[in-house]
Motif scaffolding. Structure first.
Motif, PDB file in Angstrom:
ATOM      1  N   GLY A  96       0.818  -1.209   0.000  1.00 45.49           N
ATOM      2  CA  GLY A  96       0.000   0.000   0.000  1.00 45.49           C
ATOM      3  C   GLY A  96       0.853   1.260   0.000  1.00 45.49           C
ATOM      4  O   GLY A  96       2.035   1.246   0.358  1.00 45.49           O
ATOM      5  N   GLU A  97       0.237   2.383  -0.387  1.00 45.15           N
ATOM      6  CA  GLU A  97       0.946   3.657  -0.543  1.00 45.15           C
ATOM      7  C   GLU A  97       1.578   4.148   0.754  1.00 45.15           C
ATOM      8  O   GLU A  97       2.600   4.839   0.734  1.00 45.15           O
ATOM      9  CB  GLU A  97      -0.039   4.738  -1.037  1.00 45.15           C
ATOM     10  N   GLU A  98       0.975   3.827   1.898  1.00 46.65           N
ATOM     11  CA  GLU A  98       1.385   4.442   3.157  1.00 46.65           C
ATOM     12  C   GLU A  98       2.366   3.591   3.964  1.00 46.65           C
ATOM     13  O   GLU A  98       2.815   4.012   5.029  1.00 46.65           O
ATOM     14  CB  GLU A  98       0.127   4.721   4.000  1.00 46.65           C
ATOM     15  N   HIS A  99       2.684   2.419   3.476  1.00 42.15           N
ATOM     16  CA  HIS A  99       3.587   1.539   4.230  1.00 42.15           C
ATOM     17  C   HIS A  99       4.992   2.147   4.286  1.00 42.15           C
ATOM     18  O   HIS A  99       5.458   2.743   3.306  1.00 42.15           O
ATOM     19  CB  HIS A  99       3.643   0.160   3.568  1.00 42.15           C
ATOM     20  N   PRO A 100       5.679   2.033   5.418  1.00 41.31           N
ATOM     21  CA  PRO A 100       7.031   2.610   5.532  1.00 41.31           C
ATOM     22  C   PRO A 100       7.983   2.156   4.428  1.00 41.31           C
ATOM     23  O   PRO A 100       8.784   2.952   3.934  1.00 41.31           O
ATOM     24  CB  PRO A 100       7.509   2.127   6.907  1.00 41.31           C
ATOM     25  N   ASP A 101       7.922   0.869   4.037  1.00 43.09           N
ATOM     26  CA  ASP A 101       8.826   0.386   2.979  1.00 43.09           C
ATOM     27  C   ASP A 101       8.507   1.049   1.639  1.00 43.09           C
ATOM     28  O   ASP A 101       9.419   1.376   0.862  1.00 43.09           O
ATOM     29  CB  ASP A 101       8.716  -1.133   2.842  1.00 43.09           C
ATOM     30  N   THR A 102       7.211   1.244   1.369  1.00 40.79           N
ATOM     31  CA  THR A 102       6.818   1.910   0.122  1.00 40.79           C
ATOM     32  C   THR A 102       7.329   3.345   0.100  1.00 40.79           C
ATOM     33  O   THR A 102       7.855   3.828  -0.916  1.00 40.79           O
ATOM     34  CB  THR A 102       5.283   1.906  -0.022  1.00 40.79           C
ATOM     35  N   LEU A 103       7.196   4.023   1.218  1.00 36.49           N
ATOM     36  CA  LEU A 103       7.652   5.404   1.306  1.00 36.49           C
ATOM     37  C   LEU A 103       9.177   5.492   1.195  1.00 36.49           C
ATOM     38  O   LEU A 103       9.708   6.419   0.578  1.00 36.49           O
ATOM     39  CB  LEU A 103       7.173   6.021   2.623  1.00 36.49           C
ATOM     40  N   THR A 104       9.881   4.512   1.780  1.00 37.36           N
ATOM     41  CA  THR A 104      11.350   4.494   1.672  1.00 37.36           C
ATOM     42  C   THR A 104      11.778   4.339   0.217  1.00 37.36           C
ATOM     43  O   THR A 104      12.697   5.017  -0.255  1.00 37.36           O
ATOM     44  CB  THR A 104      11.935   3.351   2.511  1.00 37.36           C
ATOM     45  N   THR A 105      11.099   3.459  -0.512  1.00 35.84           N
ATOM     46  CA  THR A 105      11.432   3.261  -1.924  1.00 35.84           C
ATOM     47  C   THR A 105      11.208   4.547  -2.716  1.00 35.84           C
ATOM     48  O   THR A 105      12.059   4.947  -3.530  1.00 35.84           O
ATOM     49  CB  THR A 105      10.576   2.129  -2.517  1.00 35.84           C
ATOM     50  N   ARG A 106      10.088   5.211  -2.449  1.00 32.39           N
ATOM     51  CA  ARG A 106       9.787   6.449  -3.180  1.00 32.39           C
ATOM     52  C   ARG A 106      10.790   7.554  -2.824  1.00 32.39           C
ATOM     53  O   ARG A 106      11.181   8.359  -3.674  1.00 32.39           O
ATOM     54  CB  ARG A 106       8.359   6.889  -2.854  1.00 32.39           C
ATOM     55  N   HIS A 107      11.183   7.561  -1.564  1.00 37.16           N
ATOM     56  CA  HIS A 107      12.208   8.507  -1.111  1.00 37.16           C
ATOM     57  C   HIS A 107      13.511   8.287  -1.878  1.00 37.16           C
ATOM     58  O   HIS A 107      14.185   9.240  -2.307  1.00 37.16           O
ATOM     59  CB  HIS A 107      12.428   8.318   0.398  1.00 37.16           C
TER      60      HIS A 107
END
Length: 711
Positions: free
Chosen positions: A623-634
């Protein structure tokens, strides 16, 4: 017949090295002829086990001593210094220990100092062995002129924060080496001003593994200086059982696993003017790594003994019975190991009550081994079998094993044990058992005494396991590393499947201490076992391989790390293993992208990360809000910035921040949210929008300064 053990034996074999005239002449010529200070010379003899490479190695040592003694009396005398290392001893498969041994032996055979190596070795040991008294552990390095290294130790102990070292940090501005150089006097001060300052430049800012990689260079620099100071100096280095450098490694050929002997090549490269003689099963393949080595390495296949030379050898024992000699020669099939083994048997029979007869000899190689062992007493065979459990055999360790398993050996006598032809004297009072004999003895133990086989290995495993963990809040030492390796070897012998997971757990302190080179080696050894027993798809195999790739990347070998991570990912992504969407598969793919970025391939890294993100952001995955997803986008934003696309990077970071700042995700005050906002400001500044960047950073600061956030 009972007789006093101190009386002289009625028969003792007179072993005179035979055959190998071409090899001996080649070595003698290379040792005695001039070699310019910028010339390389590497002799290499190779052949299958039992062909007498180690015997030739010992003969070269004898010739060196003879040549050196004779050279002293010549008008234009040459000063020989030499060193030998047998890689059958596991200790010397560690570059720092092999190089230390070479340095000590070279100094012992001639008046040569090694200031650059001693300084580098001391710094390496200080950084990897905090709290250990280096002077007490290596007293031989701190005698005479080398006592000046005491100053370096004092400066280092006062300036280095070992907790910071473990985290990979270096005390800024310490300039330990330059402070040490300022204290030198006399000849060493001249050396410092002429060479030492440049050779050791920057060493106190290096991480331990970086110093380890350069140790051959420091030793080579000292050898070059010694040859310049003494033009008739002749350094010679002998290296035996070269193939052991690849023992238990995941990739065994000299090209794909060239790191195994990279330090040897560097030592040769940085020691022009020195003669190197290498003995091993396989021909050196250095020319496949760099074609220039093809002009330097002079490799020779060591063939079998001719029947005539074998007969000449046996006549000099002396064995007068022609039928016995014929049987021995026929059974040996030209291999000196089996020739020697039958001479051992002949000596035992001739010194006892049993007259040697033709039927005692010959047959297949298996028959020769069986017959030799069968003629030993139970106590002699028990001692020999116990010795086969040890990689390096010392009197102390043998006595400990005999005491622990008293039923196998009666009246243990150390001199009698090591008198056999298949024992080679190592170093530090240790001996090495010929690989063919050790393999056969261990095979017999496993097949004939499985319970005893497991008990001895378990005993040795527990002994070494107790020495692995460093004291709390300290870094692992070299002793901890050696204990780890030996414990792994003994557990692997009796429970290989369990040993793989055990290694992964035991490695944690070494991971925290960033012992990268060591970890790659022990993970590599464990991977061999895992592939053989668990298979390439097993989670422990994949984790071990993933960890090897991580060590490669940490050492700056980004291309190798990328290839290794990709090989893991290709297995993980298969539907019958983990599949494309599994968190472990996505983590590996993320690591592939990291290695691409480290190589400057920012566009490739961005594309790989975006492919990961497209999977992670799906509601049925993370999902969009998962910490791993956000780390990848970062990280996608970071790769954009590395390409100079600061506007795109700002927009991507802002999209991440908008999600993070929501109260149901992380919130405005969370450290990760603040880090992302800080990155937004950086991208603004890179676009020349300094006012906007200042305003953004000030907004971050206003939150951070609050007592309930950072203060």
């Amino acid at each position: 017949m009972i007789a006093p053990t101190h009386t002289e034996k009625p028969f003792k074999a007179n072993r005179v090295f035979t055959d190998r005239e071409d090899a001996r002449d080649l070595f003698r010529s290379a040792a005695m002829n001039d070699q310019s200070s910028d010339e390389y010379r590497v002799l290499m003899w190779y052949g299958v086990g039992g062909q007498g490479k180690s015997a030739l190695y010992r003969e070269c040592q004898r010739m060196l001593k003879s040549i050196g003694d004779a050279a002293v009396n010549l008008p234009n005398k040459r000063a020989y210094i030499w060193a030998r290392v047998d890689f059958e001893e596991s200790l010397y498969r560690r570059p720092e220990e092999a190089l230390r041994s070479i340095r000590l032996q070279l100094a012992r055979t001639g008046r040569v100092s090694f200031p650059a190596f001693d300084a580098a070795f001391a710094l390496y040991m200080l950084k990897t062995n905090p709290g250990i008294d280096i002077r007490q552990r290596y007293p031989e390095l701190f005698r005479g002129e080398s006592e000046v290294v005491d100053d370096l130790i004092e400066l280092s102990e006062g300036a280095l924060d070992f907790a910071a070292e473990a985290a990979g940090a270096v005390v800024p501005g310490a300039n330990i080496i330059y402070k040490w150089g300022a204290r030198l006097t006399g000849r060493l001060l001249d050396w410092w001003n002429q060479r030492g300052k440049s050779v050791l430049e920057g060493i106190d800012t290096l991480l331990p593994d970086e110093i380890l990689e350069q140790l051959p260079t420091y030793l080579g620099a000292d050898l070059c200086d010694a040859q310049q100071a003494t033009p008739r100096l002749r350094p010679v280095v002998l290296l035996d059982t070269y193939e052991a450098l690849w023992r238990d490694r995941a990739r065994k050929d000299g090209v794909s696993d060239r790191r195994a002997d990279q330090w040897v090549r560097l030592l040769v490269q940085d020691s022009p003017g020195a003669l190197f003689a290498i003995f091993g099963r396989d021909k050196l393949r250095w020319a496949e790594i760099d074609p220039d080595w093809g002009e330097i390495v002079d490799a020779h296949l060591l063939g079998k003994l001719s029947d005539e030379d074998a007969d000449d050898f046996l006549r000099k024992i002396p064995i007068e019975d022609a039928d016995i000699r014929a049987r021995i020669i026929d059974g040996a099939e030209g291999l000196p190991f089996y020739l020697d083994l039958q001479v051992d048997l002949y000596e035992k029979l001739a010194a006892g009550d049993d007259t040697p007869k033709p039927q005692h000899f010959g047959g297949s190689h298996g028959d020769i081994l069986d017959r030799f062992l069968d003629h030993l007493s139970d106590s002699e065979q028990g001692a020999l079998r116990l010795a086969s459990y040890l990689d390096t055999i010392t009197q102390e360790e043998m006595s400990e094993l005999v005491d622990a398993f008293p039923g196998r050996v009666a009246n243990f006598r150390w001199p009698q044990l090591i008198s056999r032809s298949f024992f080679t004297e190592g170093s530090d009072d240790g001996f090495v058992l010929h690989a063919l004999m050790r393999e056969e003895l261990q095979r017999r133990e496993r097949a004939e005494e499985p319970g005893h086989f497991e008990r001895v290995h378990r005993h040795l495993f527990e002994k070494w396991q107790a020495r692995i963990a460093p004291p709390e809040n300290t870094q692992p030492t070299a002793e901890n590393e050696q204990a780890f390796e030996r414990a792994r070897m003994h557990l692997g012998a009796v429970d290989p499947e369990t040993s793989v997971g055990w290694v992964l757990k035991q490695a944690k302190p070494f991971e925290r201490a960033a012992r990268l080179w060591f970890l790659e080696r022990i993970y590599g050894a464990s991977l061999v076992v895992s592939l053989e027993t668990l298979g390439e798809e097993h989670p422990d195999t994949l984790t071990t391989r993933h960890n090897i790739a991580h060590q490669m990347g940490q050492q700056g070998r980004y291309g190798e790390a990328e290839a290794e991570f990709r090989a893991v990912w290709e297995i993980q992504r298969r539907p019958d293993v983990l599949g494309e969407e599994h968190p472990n598969t996505l983590t590996t793919r993320h690591n592939i992208a990291d290695q691409m970025g480290q190589q400057g391939r920012y566009g490739d890294a961005e594309a790989e990360l975006r492919a990961v993100w497209e999977i992670e952001r799906r509601p049925d995955v993370l999902g969009e809000e998962h910490p791993d997803t956000l780390t990848t986008r970062h990280n996608i934003a970071y790769q954009m910035g590395q390409q100079g696309r600061y506007g795109d990077a700002e927009a991507e970071s802002r999209a991440v921040w908008e999600i993070q700042r929501r109260p149901d995700v992380l919130g405005e005050d969370h450290p990760d949210t603040l880090t992302t906002r800080h990155n937004i400001a950086q991208q603004m500044g890179r676009q020349g929008r300094y006012g906007d960047a200042e305003a953004e950073l000030r907004a971050v600061w206003e939150i951070e300064r609050r007592p309930d956030v950072l203060g």
